[in-house]
Motif scaffolding. Structure first.
Motif, PDB file in Angstrom:
ATOM      1  N   CYS A  70       0.784  -1.313   0.115  1.00  0.00           N
ATOM      2  CA  CYS A  70      -0.165  -0.042  -0.238  1.00  0.00           C
ATOM      3  C   CYS A  70       0.958   1.168  -0.054  1.00  0.00           C
ATOM      4  O   CYS A  70       0.222   2.264  -0.633  1.00  0.00           O
ATOM      5  CB  CYS A  70      -1.049   0.027   1.157  1.00  0.00           C
ATOM      6  N   ARG A  71       2.168   1.114   0.684  1.00  0.00           N
ATOM      7  CA  ARG A  71       2.955   2.401   0.636  1.00  0.00           C
ATOM      8  C   ARG A  71       3.618   2.688  -0.964  1.00  0.00           C
ATOM      9  O   ARG A  71       3.785   3.721  -1.394  1.00  0.00           O
ATOM     10  CB  ARG A  71       3.999   2.094   1.607  1.00  0.00           C
ATOM     11  N   ASN A  72       4.109   1.600  -1.181  1.00  0.00           N
ATOM     12  CA  ASN A  72       4.890   1.359  -2.716  1.00  0.00           C
ATOM     13  C   ASN A  72       4.112   1.404  -3.762  1.00  0.00           C
ATOM     14  O   ASN A  72       4.590   1.832  -4.931  1.00  0.00           O
ATOM     15  CB  ASN A  72       5.891   0.465  -2.593  1.00  0.00           C
ATOM     16  N   GLY A  73       2.788   0.535  -3.709  1.00  0.00           N
ATOM     17  CA  GLY A  73       2.254   0.334  -5.146  1.00  0.00           C
ATOM     18  C   GLY A  73       2.797  -0.772  -5.731  1.00  0.00           C
ATOM     19  O   GLY A  73       3.648  -1.571  -5.104  1.00  0.00           O
ATOM     20  N   TYR A  74       2.358  -0.945  -7.139  1.00  0.00           N
ATOM     21  CA  TYR A  74       2.960  -1.936  -7.747  1.00  0.00           C
ATOM     22  C   TYR A  74       3.064  -1.509  -9.451  1.00  0.00           C
ATOM     23  O   TYR A  74       2.344  -0.416  -9.560  1.00  0.00           O
ATOM     24  CB  TYR A  74       2.102  -3.236  -7.902  1.00  0.00           C
ATOM     25  N   SER A  75       3.257  -2.452 -10.231  1.00  0.00           N
ATOM     26  CA  SER A  75       3.663  -1.926 -11.550  1.00  0.00           C
ATOM     27  C   SER A  75       1.977  -1.425 -12.086  1.00  0.00           C
ATOM     28  O   SER A  75       1.237  -2.138 -11.985  1.00  0.00           O
ATOM     29  CB  SER A  75       4.124  -3.195 -12.487  1.00  0.00           C
ATOM     30  N   GLY A  76       2.362  -0.181 -12.684  1.00  0.00           N
ATOM     31  CA  GLY A  76       0.821   0.257 -13.247  1.00  0.00           C
ATOM     32  C   GLY A  76       0.279   1.033 -12.413  1.00  0.00           C
ATOM     33  O   GLY A  76      -0.716   1.787 -12.923  1.00  0.00           O
ATOM     34  N   LEU A  77       0.403   1.097 -11.181  1.00  0.00           N
ATOM     35  CA  LEU A  77      -0.316   1.887  -9.889  1.00  0.00           C
ATOM     36  C   LEU A  77       0.744   2.087  -8.834  1.00  0.00           C
ATOM     37  O   LEU A  77       0.847   1.532  -7.794  1.00  0.00           O
ATOM     38  CB  LEU A  77      -1.564   0.936  -9.625  1.00  0.00           C
ATOM     39  N   PRO A  78       1.348   3.430  -8.924  1.00  0.00           N
ATOM     40  CA  PRO A  78       2.290   3.774  -7.901  1.00  0.00           C
ATOM     41  C   PRO A  78       1.537   3.981  -6.582  1.00  0.00           C
ATOM     42  O   PRO A  78       0.436   4.508  -6.718  1.00  0.00           O
ATOM     43  CB  PRO A  78       3.204   4.813  -8.550  1.00  0.00           C
ATOM     44  N   GLY A  79       2.402   3.893  -5.258  1.00  0.00           N
ATOM     45  CA  GLY A  79       1.893   4.290  -4.343  1.00  0.00           C
ATOM     46  C   GLY A  79       1.875   5.717  -3.981  1.00  0.00           C
ATOM     47  O   GLY A  79       2.679   6.620  -4.875  1.00  0.00           O
ATOM     48  N   PRO A  80       1.334   6.276  -2.794  1.00  0.00           N
ATOM     49  CA  PRO A  80       0.708   5.392  -2.004  1.00  0.00           C
ATOM     50  C   PRO A  80      -0.926   4.928  -2.609  1.00  0.00           C
ATOM     51  O   PRO A  80      -1.436   5.794  -3.391  1.00  0.00           O
ATOM     52  CB  PRO A  80       0.398   6.395  -0.822  1.00  0.00           C
ATOM     53  N   LEU A  81      -1.131   3.825  -2.053  1.00  0.00           N
ATOM     54  CA  LEU A  81      -2.600   3.290  -2.478  1.00  0.00           C
ATOM     55  C   LEU A  81      -3.542   3.535  -1.639  1.00  0.00           C
ATOM     56  O   LEU A  81      -4.789   3.462  -1.750  1.00  0.00           O
ATOM     57  CB  LEU A  81      -2.583   1.900  -2.729  1.00  0.00           C
ATOM     58  N   CYS A  82      -3.298   4.568  -0.548  1.00  0.00           N
ATOM     59  CA  CYS A  82      -4.297   5.006   0.615  1.00  0.00           C
ATOM     60  C   CYS A  82      -3.568   5.790   1.305  1.00  0.00           C
ATOM     61  O   CYS A  82      -2.449   6.040   1.225  1.00  0.00           O
ATOM     62  CB  CYS A  82      -4.672   3.803   0.987  1.00  0.00           C
ATOM     63  N   HIS A  83      -4.029   6.308   2.600  1.00  0.00           N
ATOM     64  CA  HIS A  83      -3.448   7.183   3.406  1.00  0.00           C
ATOM     65  C   HIS A  83      -3.250   6.168   4.842  1.00  0.00           C
ATOM     66  O   HIS A  83      -2.087   6.374   5.298  1.00  0.00           O
ATOM     67  CB  HIS A  83      -4.509   8.279   4.037  1.00  0.00           C
ATOM     68  N   GLY A  84      -4.009   5.259   5.053  1.00  0.00           N
ATOM     69  CA  GLY A  84      -3.962   4.420   6.086  1.00  0.00           C
ATOM     70  C   GLY A  84      -4.078   2.899   6.008  1.00  0.00           C
ATOM     71  O   GLY A  84      -5.006   2.812   4.962  1.00  0.00           O
ATOM     72  N   VAL A  85      -3.459   2.124   6.496  1.00  0.00           N
ATOM     73  CA  VAL A  85      -3.770   0.720   6.362  1.00  0.00           C
ATOM     74  C   VAL A  85      -4.297   0.260   7.646  1.00  0.00           C
ATOM     75  O   VAL A  85      -3.361   0.347   8.666  1.00  0.00           O
ATOM     76  CB  VAL A  85      -2.414  -0.209   5.798  1.00  0.00           C
ATOM     77  N   ILE A  86      -5.411  -0.343   7.748  1.00  0.00           N
ATOM     78  CA  ILE A  86      -5.912  -1.004   9.011  1.00  0.00           C
ATOM     79  C   ILE A  86      -5.571  -2.535   8.922  1.00  0.00           C
ATOM     80  O   ILE A  86      -6.147  -3.072   8.210  1.00  0.00           O
ATOM     81  CB  ILE A  86      -7.124  -0.744   9.199  1.00  0.00           C
ATOM     82  N   THR A  87      -4.602  -2.909   9.664  1.00  0.00           N
ATOM     83  CA  THR A  87      -4.308  -4.338   9.886  1.00  0.00           C
ATOM     84  C   THR A  87      -5.298  -5.127  10.721  1.00  0.00           C
ATOM     85  O   THR A  87      -6.041  -4.647  11.232  1.00  0.00           O
ATOM     86  CB  THR A  87      -2.883  -4.671  10.023  1.00  0.00           C
ATOM     87  N   LYS A  88      -5.044  -6.559  10.673  1.00  0.00           N
ATOM     88  CA  LYS A  88      -6.081  -7.383  11.399  1.00  0.00           C
ATOM     89  C   LYS A  88      -5.718  -7.279  12.871  1.00  0.00           C
ATOM     90  O   LYS A  88      -6.826  -7.462  13.624  1.00  0.00           O
ATOM     91  CB  LYS A  88      -5.890  -8.916  10.974  1.00  0.00           C
ATOM     92  N   ASP A  89      -4.763  -6.796  13.400  1.00  0.00           N
ATOM     93  CA  ASP A  89      -4.676  -6.342  14.612  1.00  0.00           C
ATOM     94  C   ASP A  89      -5.144  -5.219  15.237  1.00  0.00           C
ATOM     95  O   ASP A  89      -4.994  -4.806  16.532  1.00  0.00           O
ATOM     96  CB  ASP A  89      -3.222  -6.475  15.156  1.00  0.00           C
ATOM     97  N   GLY A  90      -5.766  -4.443  14.345  1.00  0.00           N
ATOM     98  CA  GLY A  90      -6.382  -3.222  14.578  1.00  0.00           C
ATOM     99  C   GLY A  90      -5.430  -1.947  14.877  1.00  0.00           C
ATOM    100  O   GLY A  90      -5.971  -0.821  14.934  1.00  0.00           O
ATOM    101  N   ARG A  91      -4.185  -2.048  14.375  1.00  0.00           N
ATOM    102  CA  ARG A  91      -3.224  -0.984  14.161  1.00  0.00           C
ATOM    103  C   ARG A  91      -3.413  -0.261  12.667  1.00  0.00           C
ATOM    104  O   ARG A  91      -4.013  -0.766  11.944  1.00  0.00           O
ATOM    105  CB  ARG A  91      -1.846  -1.250  14.363  1.00  0.00           C
TER     106      ARG A  91
END
Length: 302
Positions: free
Chosen positions: A57-78
Protein backbone atom coordinates in the motif's frame (compact mmCIF):
# COMPACT_ATOMS: atom_id res chain seq x y z
CA UNK A 1 -6.13 18.53 8.17
CA UNK A 2 -2.39 18.85 8.21
CA UNK A 3 -0.59 15.52 8.32
CA UNK A 4 0.38 15.87 12.02
CA UNK A 5 -3.22 16.84 12.89
CA UNK A 6 -4.45 13.80 10.94
CA UNK A 7 -2.26 11.45 13.01
CA UNK A 8 -3.25 13.24 16.21
CA UNK A 9 -6.98 12.93 15.43
CA UNK A 10 -6.61 9.18 14.99
CA UNK A 11 -4.66 8.78 18.23
CA UNK A 12 -7.16 10.93 20.12
CA UNK A 13 -9.88 8.51 19.04
CA UNK A 14 -7.97 5.75 20.82
CA UNK A 15 -6.21 4.19 17.82
CA UNK A 16 -2.76 2.62 17.78
CA UNK A 17 -1.02 4.53 14.98
CA UNK A 18 2.17 3.46 13.18
CA UNK A 19 3.94 6.12 11.09
CA UNK A 20 5.65 4.47 8.11
CA UNK A 21 8.68 6.20 6.59
CA UNK A 22 8.12 9.64 5.11
CA UNK A 23 4.34 9.21 5.05
CA UNK A 24 3.66 12.90 5.67
CA UNK A 25 5.24 13.83 2.32
CA UNK A 26 4.48 10.66 0.35
CA UNK A 27 1.71 11.42 -2.17
CA UNK A 28 0.69 11.81 -5.82
CA UNK A 29 0.15 15.59 -5.65
CA UNK A 30 2.40 16.09 -8.68
CA UNK A 31 -0.15 14.42 -10.99
CA UNK A 32 -3.30 16.18 -9.82
CA UNK A 33 -4.98 18.23 -7.09
CA UNK A 34 -5.69 17.06 -3.55
CA UNK A 35 -8.88 18.50 -2.10
CA UNK A 36 -11.29 19.82 -1.25
CA UNK A 37 -11.83 16.61 0.74
CA UNK A 38 -15.42 15.50 1.34
CA UNK A 39 -15.35 12.00 2.84
CA UNK A 40 -13.43 8.93 3.95
CA UNK A 41 -13.51 5.70 1.93
CA UNK A 42 -12.79 2.14 3.08
CA UNK A 43 -11.39 -0.73 1.00
CA UNK A 44 -10.09 -4.28 1.37
CA UNK A 45 -6.62 -5.18 0.14
CA UNK A 46 -6.93 -8.76 -1.25
CA UNK A 47 -3.67 -9.56 0.55
CA UNK A 48 -2.45 -11.66 3.46
CA UNK A 49 0.22 -10.63 5.97
CA UNK A 50 0.50 -7.23 7.62
CA UNK A 51 4.09 -6.41 6.61
CA UNK A 52 3.47 -7.30 2.96
CA UNK A 53 0.16 -5.42 2.95
CA UNK A 54 1.63 -2.23 4.41
CA UNK A 55 4.59 -2.34 2.01
CA UNK A 56 2.32 -2.83 -1.02
CA UNK A 57 0.00 0.00 0.00
CA UNK A 58 2.93 2.33 0.54
CA UNK A 59 4.87 1.52 -2.62
CA UNK A 60 2.19 0.39 -5.06
CA UNK A 61 2.94 -1.97 -7.92
CA UNK A 62 3.59 -1.99 -11.65
CA UNK A 63 0.99 0.22 -13.28
CA UNK A 64 -0.27 1.78 -10.05
CA UNK A 65 2.32 3.65 -7.98
CA UNK A 66 1.85 4.27 -4.29
CA UNK A 67 0.62 5.41 -1.99
CA UNK A 68 -2.54 3.37 -2.54
CA UNK A 69 -4.24 4.92 0.49
CA UNK A 70 -3.53 7.11 3.50
CA UNK A 71 -3.73 4.39 6.12
CA UNK A 72 -3.71 0.61 6.32
CA UNK A 73 -5.85 -1.02 9.01
CA UNK A 74 -4.25 -4.38 9.77
CA UNK A 75 -6.02 -7.30 11.40
CA UNK A 76 -4.60 -6.44 14.82
CA UNK A 77 -6.40 -3.08 14.73
CA UNK A 78 -3.34 -0.90 14.20
CA UNK A 79 -3.44 1.92 11.66
CA UNK A 80 -0.29 2.25 9.54
CA UNK A 81 0.02 5.69 7.94
CA UNK A 82 1.67 5.30 4.52
CA UNK A 83 0.88 8.56 2.73
CA UNK A 84 -0.78 11.94 2.98
CA UNK A 85 -2.19 13.92 0.10
CA UNK A 86 -3.40 12.57 -3.21
CA UNK A 87 -3.34 8.74 -3.20
CA UNK A 88 -4.28 6.09 -5.77
CA UNK A 89 -7.20 4.53 -3.95
CA UNK A 90 -10.59 5.76 -5.15
CA UNK A 91 -10.30 6.07 -8.93
CA UNK A 92 -13.16 7.38 -11.04
CA UNK A 93 -16.64 7.27 -9.56
CA UNK A 94 -20.20 8.54 -9.71
CA UNK A 95 -20.79 12.31 -9.59
CA UNK A 96 -24.22 11.74 -8.02
CA UNK A 97 -22.52 9.92 -5.15
CA UNK A 98 -20.07 12.80 -4.69
CA UNK A 99 -22.94 15.29 -4.54
CA UNK A 100 -24.74 13.13 -1.98
CA UNK A 101 -21.61 12.83 0.18
CA UNK A 102 -21.14 16.61 0.10
CA UNK A 103 -24.82 17.12 1.02
CA UNK A 104 -24.59 14.33 3.62
CA UNK A 105 -27.65 12.59 2.21
CA UNK A 106 -28.34 8.92 1.49
CA UNK A 107 -26.06 7.67 -1.29
CA UNK A 108 -27.61 6.75 -4.65
CA UNK A 109 -26.64 3.64 -6.61
CA UNK A 110 -23.31 4.22 -8.33
CA UNK A 111 -23.70 3.74 -12.09
CA UNK A 112 -21.09 6.12 -13.53
CA UNK A 113 -17.32 6.43 -13.32
CA UNK A 114 -16.51 9.95 -14.45
CA UNK A 115 -15.30 11.90 -11.37
CA UNK A 116 -11.82 11.79 -9.81
CA UNK A 117 -12.20 10.35 -6.31
CA UNK A 118 -8.49 10.45 -5.50
CA UNK A 119 -8.85 14.20 -5.19
CA UNK A 120 -11.78 14.23 -2.80
CA UNK A 121 -11.52 11.37 -0.31
CA UNK A 122 -9.32 10.05 2.44
CA UNK A 123 -8.69 6.35 1.85
CA UNK A 124 -8.10 3.43 4.22
CA UNK A 125 -7.19 -0.05 3.07
CA UNK A 126 -8.13 -2.92 5.37
CA UNK A 127 -6.06 -6.11 5.41
CA UNK A 128 -8.40 -8.83 4.12
CA UNK A 129 -8.45 -11.34 1.26
CA UNK A 130 -11.80 -9.97 0.10
CA UNK A 131 -13.22 -13.43 -0.65
CA UNK A 132 -16.15 -13.21 1.74
CA UNK A 133 -14.59 -15.91 3.94
CA UNK A 134 -11.52 -14.22 5.42
CA UNK A 135 -12.62 -13.09 8.91
CA UNK A 136 -12.79 -9.52 10.13
CA UNK A 137 -11.39 -9.58 13.70
CA UNK A 138 -13.14 -7.44 16.29
CA UNK A 139 -9.99 -5.35 16.77
CA UNK A 140 -10.03 -4.47 13.06
CA UNK A 141 -13.74 -3.61 13.03
CA UNK A 142 -13.23 -1.46 16.10
CA UNK A 143 -10.40 0.36 14.30
CA UNK A 144 -12.61 1.01 11.24
CA UNK A 145 -15.22 2.50 13.55
CA UNK A 146 -12.67 4.73 15.26
CA UNK A 147 -11.05 5.87 12.00
CA UNK A 148 -14.42 6.84 10.52
CA UNK A 149 -15.38 8.68 13.70
CA UNK A 150 -12.03 10.47 13.98
CA UNK A 151 -12.18 11.89 10.45
CA UNK A 152 -15.89 12.74 10.59
CA UNK A 153 -15.51 14.32 14.02
CA UNK A 154 -12.72 16.62 12.86
CA UNK A 155 -14.63 17.84 9.81
CA UNK A 156 -18.05 17.94 11.47
CA UNK A 157 -19.42 15.35 9.02
CA UNK A 158 -22.16 12.83 9.66
CA UNK A 159 -21.85 9.09 9.11
CA UNK A 160 -22.80 9.28 5.41
CA UNK A 161 -19.37 10.78 4.78
CA UNK A 162 -17.75 7.46 5.78
CA UNK A 163 -18.49 4.97 3.02
CA UNK A 164 -17.21 2.04 0.97
CA UNK A 165 -15.39 1.72 -2.32
CA UNK A 166 -18.41 -0.24 -3.58
CA UNK A 167 -20.59 2.83 -2.93
CA UNK A 168 -18.39 4.93 -5.21
CA UNK A 169 -17.23 2.94 -8.22
CA UNK A 170 -19.37 0.53 -10.27
CA UNK A 171 -18.17 -3.07 -10.10
CA UNK A 172 -16.34 -2.74 -6.78
CA UNK A 173 -17.32 -4.95 -3.83
CA UNK A 174 -15.00 -3.82 -1.06
CA UNK A 175 -14.81 -4.05 1.86
CA UNK A 176 -16.56 -7.40 1.35
CA UNK A 177 -17.80 -9.05 4.52
CA UNK A 178 -18.28 -5.92 6.63
CA UNK A 179 -21.89 -5.28 7.68
CA UNK A 180 -21.87 -1.61 6.76
CA UNK A 181 -25.27 -0.73 8.22
CA UNK A 182 -24.09 -2.09 11.54
CA UNK A 183 -20.81 -0.20 11.15
CA UNK A 184 -22.65 3.06 10.48
CA UNK A 185 -24.65 2.56 13.68
CA UNK A 186 -21.41 2.03 15.59
CA UNK A 187 -19.93 5.23 14.16
CA UNK A 188 -23.16 7.12 14.91
CA UNK A 189 -23.03 5.98 18.54
CA UNK A 190 -19.39 7.00 18.85
CA UNK A 191 -19.99 10.43 17.34
CA UNK A 192 -23.09 10.90 19.47
CA UNK A 193 -21.22 10.09 22.67
CA UNK A 194 -19.48 13.47 22.57
CA UNK A 195 -15.76 13.64 23.30
CA UNK A 196 -13.43 11.32 21.41
CA UNK A 197 -11.67 8.46 23.11
CA UNK A 198 -12.17 4.80 23.95
CA UNK A 199 -15.72 3.65 24.71
CA UNK A 200 -14.53 0.08 24.21
CA UNK A 201 -11.02 -1.26 24.90
CA UNK A 202 -8.51 0.02 22.36
CA UNK A 203 -6.04 -2.39 20.73
CA UNK A 204 -3.21 -3.16 23.13
CA UNK A 205 0.03 -1.31 22.46
CA UNK A 206 3.06 -3.56 21.95
CA UNK A 207 5.82 -3.14 24.54
CA UNK A 208 9.59 -3.44 24.14
CA UNK A 209 11.88 -4.00 27.11
CA UNK A 210 14.96 -1.79 26.82
CA UNK A 211 16.99 -4.18 29.00
CA UNK A 212 16.13 -7.31 27.01
CA UNK A 213 16.55 -5.51 23.69
CA UNK A 214 20.04 -4.35 24.65
CA UNK A 215 20.94 -7.87 25.73
CA UNK A 216 19.88 -9.14 22.32
CA UNK A 217 21.71 -6.33 20.50
CA UNK A 218 24.92 -7.12 22.35
CA UNK A 219 24.58 -10.90 22.25
CA UNK A 220 22.79 -12.00 19.09
CA UNK A 221 25.43 -10.97 16.51
CA UNK A 222 27.86 -13.51 17.95
CA UNK A 223 25.42 -16.40 17.61
CA UNK A 224 25.15 -18.67 14.55
CA UNK A 225 21.90 -18.73 12.60
CA UNK A 226 18.98 -16.47 13.48
CA UNK A 227 17.69 -17.40 16.94
CA UNK A 228 14.81 -15.30 18.22
CA UNK A 229 16.23 -14.48 21.63
CA UNK A 230 13.61 -11.80 22.43
CA UNK A 231 10.36 -11.14 20.55
CA UNK A 232 10.72 -7.37 20.97
CA UNK A 233 13.60 -7.49 18.47
CA UNK A 234 11.24 -8.10 15.58
CA UNK A 235 9.06 -5.19 16.70
CA UNK A 236 12.06 -2.87 16.48
CA UNK A 237 13.36 -4.43 13.25
CA UNK A 238 9.93 -3.98 11.67
CA UNK A 239 9.98 -0.31 12.67
CA UNK A 240 13.44 0.09 11.11
CA UNK A 241 12.28 -1.69 7.96
CA UNK A 242 9.22 0.56 7.68
CA UNK A 243 11.60 3.53 7.60
CA UNK A 244 13.91 2.07 4.97
CA UNK A 245 16.70 1.52 7.49
CA UNK A 246 16.77 -2.29 7.36
CA UNK A 247 16.19 -4.59 4.42
CA UNK A 248 13.09 -6.79 4.80
CA UNK A 249 15.32 -9.87 4.50
CA UNK A 250 16.84 -9.07 7.89
CA UNK A 251 13.56 -8.42 9.72
CA UNK A 252 13.78 -11.86 11.33
CA UNK A 253 13.81 -11.38 15.10
CA UNK A 254 17.59 -11.84 15.32
CA UNK A 255 19.62 -8.73 16.14
CA UNK A 256 22.33 -9.56 13.64
CA UNK A 257 25.16 -7.61 12.09
CA UNK A 258 22.76 -5.82 9.71
CA UNK A 259 20.38 -4.64 12.43
CA UNK A 260 23.08 -2.74 14.35
CA UNK A 261 24.03 -0.37 11.48
CA UNK A 262 20.33 0.01 10.67
CA UNK A 263 19.64 1.18 14.20
CA UNK A 264 22.69 3.45 14.05
CA UNK A 265 21.16 5.14 11.02
CA UNK A 266 18.01 5.73 13.08
CA UNK A 267 20.09 7.22 15.90
CA UNK A 268 21.82 9.61 13.48
CA UNK A 269 18.54 10.76 11.91
CA UNK A 270 16.86 13.90 13.17
CA UNK A 271 13.80 11.90 14.23
CA UNK A 272 16.01 9.45 16.14
CA UNK A 273 17.80 12.17 18.11
CA UNK A 274 20.54 13.32 15.73
CA UNK A 275 23.26 11.42 17.61
CA UNK A 276 26.85 11.44 16.39
CA UNK A 277 30.07 9.51 16.99
CA UNK A 278 30.02 6.88 19.72
CA UNK A 279 26.49 7.91 20.68
CA UNK A 280 25.26 6.44 17.38
CA UNK A 281 26.69 2.97 17.91
CA UNK A 282 23.62 0.99 16.86
CA UNK A 283 22.86 -0.21 20.40
CA UNK A 284 19.44 1.04 21.59
CA UNK A 285 19.29 3.69 24.28
CA UNK A 286 16.15 4.88 26.01
CA UNK A 287 15.82 8.17 24.16
CA UNK A 288 16.32 6.83 20.62
CA UNK A 289 14.13 3.79 21.33
CA UNK A 290 11.36 5.92 22.82
CA UNK A 291 11.48 8.14 19.74
CA UNK A 292 11.18 5.07 17.51
CA UNK A 293 8.31 3.74 19.61
CA UNK A 294 6.37 6.99 19.24
CA UNK A 295 6.68 6.70 15.47
CA UNK A 296 6.03 2.95 15.24
CA UNK A 297 3.35 2.51 17.89
CA UNK A 298 5.15 0.58 20.65
CA UNK A 299 5.87 1.47 24.27
CA UNK A 300 9.29 1.23 25.91
CA UNK A 301 9.50 -0.45 29.31
CA UNK A 302 12.46 -1.33 31.53
Amino acid sequence: MTAPRFAAALRTEGLAVVEVGDWEDHNRNHVGPWGPVHGVMFHHTVTRGSAHTVSLCRNGYSGLPGPLCHGVITKDGRVHLVGYGRANHAGLGDPDVLRAVIAEKALPVDDEATVDGNRHFYGFECENLGDGEDPWPQAQLDAIERVAAAVCRHHGWNTVSAFRHLDWQPGKVDPLGVDWKAMQKRVDRRLGSGAPGPSTPAPSTPTVSLRRLREAALGDPKRPGTPVSYKGVITVETALGDRGLLDELYVDGHWGTRTTPGYARWQRSEAGGGYRGDDADGIPGRDSLTRLGLKAGFKVVD
